[in-house]
Design a protein around this motif. Structure first.
Motif, short mmCIF file in Angstrom:
data_model
loop_
_atom_site.label_atom_id
_atom_site.label_comp_id
_atom_site.label_asym_id
_atom_site.label_seq_id
_atom_site.Cartn_x
_atom_site.Cartn_y
_atom_site.Cartn_z
N THR A 40 -14.10 28.24 10.59
CA THR A 40 -12.98 29.05 10.95
C THR A 40 -12.69 28.93 12.64
O THR A 40 -13.71 29.00 13.46
N ARG A 42 -10.76 30.33 15.59
CA ARG A 42 -10.12 31.77 15.85
C ARG A 42 -9.70 31.69 17.43
O ARG A 42 -10.36 30.92 18.30
N GLU A 62 -6.50 37.60 18.10
CA GLU A 62 -7.08 38.59 17.62
C GLU A 62 -7.81 39.49 18.86
O GLU A 62 -8.13 38.84 19.79
#
Length: 204
Positions: A40, A42, A62
């Motif tokens: 992942t 991110r 995020e």
């Protein structure tokens, strides 16, 4: 032809800390090289939401949560006048760096980590144009005046901007083998500087 061979799969990589005014290639250059290693990929920042680079590139991030798994923490740099100064930024960044298995810093991103105290006594480098300022602000780091990239334990640092890609490939060579670093460099058509001491931009 795209390279379809299996790639190493790891825990999430967090290309952090994104903050307003970060240098685009500081982040995205290493992201391109490291992307083949991540389950992942991110993008995080202190508060989350859209963060714009120095070139005005908007990136949706995020909000960083301290409980999130961190394997490789990437810290881009920026022009000294726009580097973060908030206490909360350094507190969260220190917690993430302490938790991370590896911390990769590009350009003046080394200053952001050095100001947390985690580089005390360690070898590190930074953008050579900014190095006098960096050395003055955090004198207890063993700053390397001539180095394209430096590794000391789990901490990797690089010189200015494009050196971050060489640092990322050097990290990949150290952890996954030289052949993997060469494969990624060839796939991205990047002419890599594999010698960490090859620093044509060193001052003096």
């Amino acid at each position: 032809m795209p390279d379809k061979r299996p790639r190493p799969r790891q825990k999430p990589i967090l290309p952090s800390w994104f903050f307003p005014g970060f240098e685009t290639i500081d982040a995205m250059g290493p992201v391109e090289m490291l992307g083949s290693l991540a389950d992942t990929m991110r993008f995080v920042s202190l508060d989350g939401g859209i963060v714009k680079s120095a070139q005005g590139v908007p990136v949706m991030t995020e909000k960083f949560v301290s409980e999130d798994p961190v394997r490789i923490l990437l810290v881009p740099g920026a022009a000294p006048q726009v580097l973060p100064k908030e206490k909360a930024f350094f507190e969260a960044g220190k917690a993430a760096a302490q938790k991370a298995e590896y911390v990769l810093r590009v350009c003046t991103g080394s200053l952001s980590v050095a100001q947390t105290g985690l580089l005390k006594g360690r070898k590190a480098t930074s953008n050579k144009k900014a190095l006098p300022m960096v050395m003055k602000r955090v004198p207890d780091v063993n700053w390397q005046k001539k180095a394209r990239r430096v590794a000391d334990g789990k901490f990797y640092t690089s010189s200015g901007i494009t050196a971050g890609m060489d640092m990322a490939l050097g990290f990949i060579a150290d952890r996954y083998g030289e052949n993997e670093a060469r494969r990624i460099a060839a796939f991205t058509e990047y002419r890599r500087s594999a010698d960490p001491a090859d620093d044509p931009f060193a001052a003096g």
